[in-house]
Design a protein around this motif. Structure first.
Motif, mmCIF file in Angstrom:
data_model
loop_
_atom_site.group_PDB
_atom_site.id
_atom_site.type_symbol
_atom_site.label_atom_id
_atom_site.label_comp_id
_atom_site.label_asym_id
_atom_site.label_seq_id
_atom_site.Cartn_x
_atom_site.Cartn_y
_atom_site.Cartn_z
ATOM 1 N N TRP A 5 0.816 -1.206 0.000
ATOM 2 C CA TRP A 5 0.000 0.000 0.000
ATOM 3 C C TRP A 5 0.850 1.257 0.000
ATOM 4 C CZ3 TRP A 5 -4.715 -0.799 3.701
ATOM 5 C CH2 TRP A 5 -5.543 -1.795 3.171
ATOM 6 N N SER A 6 2.108 1.162 0.375
ATOM 7 C CA SER A 6 2.967 2.345 0.409
ATOM 8 C C SER A 6 3.456 2.744 -0.987
ATOM 9 C CB SER A 6 4.153 2.107 1.330
ATOM 10 O OG SER A 6 4.932 1.041 0.843
ATOM 11 N N GLU A 7 3.235 1.902 -1.977
ATOM 12 C CA GLU A 7 3.645 2.204 -3.344
ATOM 13 C C GLU A 7 2.433 2.698 -4.121
ATOM 14 O OE1 GLU A 7 6.071 -0.940 -5.188
ATOM 15 O OE2 GLU A 7 5.881 -1.957 -3.261
ATOM 16 N N VAL A 8 2.516 3.901 -4.678
ATOM 17 C CA VAL A 8 1.388 4.463 -5.407
ATOM 18 C C VAL A 8 1.186 3.716 -6.721
ATOM 19 C CG1 VAL A 8 0.510 6.525 -6.567
ATOM 20 C CG2 VAL A 8 1.649 6.724 -4.351
ATOM 21 N N ILE A 9 -0.053 3.367 -6.997
ATOM 22 C CA ILE A 9 -0.415 2.705 -8.246
ATOM 23 C C ILE A 9 -0.836 3.779 -9.233
ATOM 24 C CG2 ILE A 9 -2.048 1.124 -9.337
ATOM 25 C CD1 ILE A 9 -2.114 -0.411 -6.685
ATOM 26 N N SER A 10 -0.191 3.806 -10.375
ATOM 27 C CA SER A 10 -0.483 4.821 -11.392
ATOM 28 C C SER A 10 -1.757 4.447 -12.155
ATOM 29 C CB SER A 10 0.679 4.927 -12.372
ATOM 30 O OG SER A 10 0.729 3.783 -13.208
ATOM 31 N N PRO A 11 -2.357 5.422 -12.846
ATOM 32 C CA PRO A 11 -3.510 5.103 -13.693
ATOM 33 C C PRO A 11 -3.187 4.030 -14.732
ATOM 34 C CG PRO A 11 -3.407 7.464 -13.343
ATOM 35 C CD PRO A 11 -2.126 6.878 -12.774
ATOM 36 N N ALA A 12 -1.994 4.078 -15.305
ATOM 37 C CA ALA A 12 -1.615 3.062 -16.298
ATOM 38 C C ALA A 12 -1.509 1.681 -15.664
ATOM 39 C CB ALA A 12 -0.292 3.449 -16.965
ATOM 40 N N GLN A 13 -0.966 1.596 -14.454
ATOM 41 C CA GLN A 13 -0.874 0.310 -13.763
ATOM 42 C C GLN A 13 -2.265 -0.218 -13.421
ATOM 43 O OE1 GLN A 13 1.800 1.875 -10.771
ATOM 44 N NE2 GLN A 13 3.311 0.312 -11.309
ATOM 45 N N PHE A 14 -3.142 0.673 -13.001
ATOM 46 C CA PHE A 14 -4.514 0.264 -12.691
ATOM 47 C C PHE A 14 -5.197 -0.271 -13.950
ATOM 48 C CE2 PHE A 14 -9.070 1.172 -12.214
ATOM 49 C CZ PHE A 14 -9.339 0.449 -11.072
ATOM 50 N N ALA A 15 -5.060 0.455 -15.055
ATOM 51 C CA ALA A 15 -5.661 0.014 -16.322
ATOM 52 C C ALA A 15 -5.093 -1.329 -16.767
ATOM 53 C CB ALA A 15 -5.451 1.072 -17.405
ATOM 54 N N SER A 16 -3.794 -1.504 -16.605
ATOM 55 C CA SER A 16 -3.156 -2.771 -16.955
ATOM 56 C C SER A 16 -3.702 -3.905 -16.094
ATOM 57 C CB SER A 16 -1.644 -2.649 -16.792
ATOM 58 O OG SER A 16 -1.011 -3.877 -17.035
ATOM 59 N N GLY A 17 -3.853 -3.645 -14.808
ATOM 60 C CA GLY A 17 -4.422 -4.653 -13.906
ATOM 61 C C GLY A 17 -5.838 -5.018 -14.299
ATOM 62 N N CYS A 18 -6.634 -4.009 -14.649
ATOM 63 C CA CYS A 18 -8.017 -4.267 -15.081
ATOM 64 C C CYS A 18 -8.040 -5.096 -16.360
ATOM 65 C CB CYS A 18 -8.754 -2.951 -15.289
ATOM 66 S SG CYS A 18 -9.113 -2.063 -13.770
ATOM 67 N N ALA A 19 -7.164 -4.771 -17.300
ATOM 68 C CA ALA A 19 -7.096 -5.534 -18.552
ATOM 69 C C ALA A 19 -6.719 -6.985 -18.284
ATOM 70 C CB ALA A 19 -6.100 -4.877 -19.513
ATOM 71 N N TRP A 20 -5.764 -7.187 -17.390
ATOM 72 C CA TRP A 20 -5.343 -8.547 -17.059
ATOM 73 C C TRP A 20 -6.489 -9.322 -16.406
ATOM 74 C CZ3 TRP A 20 -4.706 -11.222 -12.398
ATOM 75 C CH2 TRP A 20 -4.075 -12.457 -12.525
ATOM 76 N N ILE A 21 -7.205 -8.672 -15.495
ATOM 77 C CA ILE A 21 -8.335 -9.332 -14.828
ATOM 78 C C ILE A 21 -9.375 -9.763 -15.854
ATOM 79 C CG2 ILE A 21 -10.315 -8.945 -13.299
ATOM 80 C CD1 ILE A 21 -8.374 -7.165 -11.591
ATOM 81 N N THR A 22 -9.771 -8.850 -16.745
ATOM 82 C CA THR A 22 -10.823 -9.196 -17.702
ATOM 83 C C THR A 22 -10.359 -10.215 -18.741
ATOM 84 O OG1 THR A 22 -10.326 -7.262 -19.092
ATOM 85 C CG2 THR A 22 -12.037 -7.009 -17.402
#
Length: 73
Positions: A5-22
């Protein structure tokens, strides 16, 4: 992808995570993975207390369904 949680997740990382999940999951498993990613993202931005409060309040809902894999997607 940051794992603490101490590492900020960027919008690009969030989008990448969402793409991987779907691309790799469906149904309840995808929903839980998105919940965890969203919670991790919010916590990384400083909203960890709110995330912890919410998780404590809904813990039983997820565990009664199929178990809520805290911190694991």
């Amino acid at each position: 992808m940051p794992t603490a949680w101490s590492e900020v997740i960027s919008p690009a990382q969030f989008a990448s995570g969402c793409a991987w999940i779907t691309a790799t999951m469906q149904g309840h498993r995808a929903h839980v993975a998105f919940d965890l990613l969203s919670n991790l993202t919010l916590a990384s931005l400083g909203y960890g207390d709110g995330v912890a409060t919410f998780e404590a309040g809904v813990k039983d809902w997820h565990e009664k369904a199929t178990g809520y894999p805290r911190g694991e997607a």
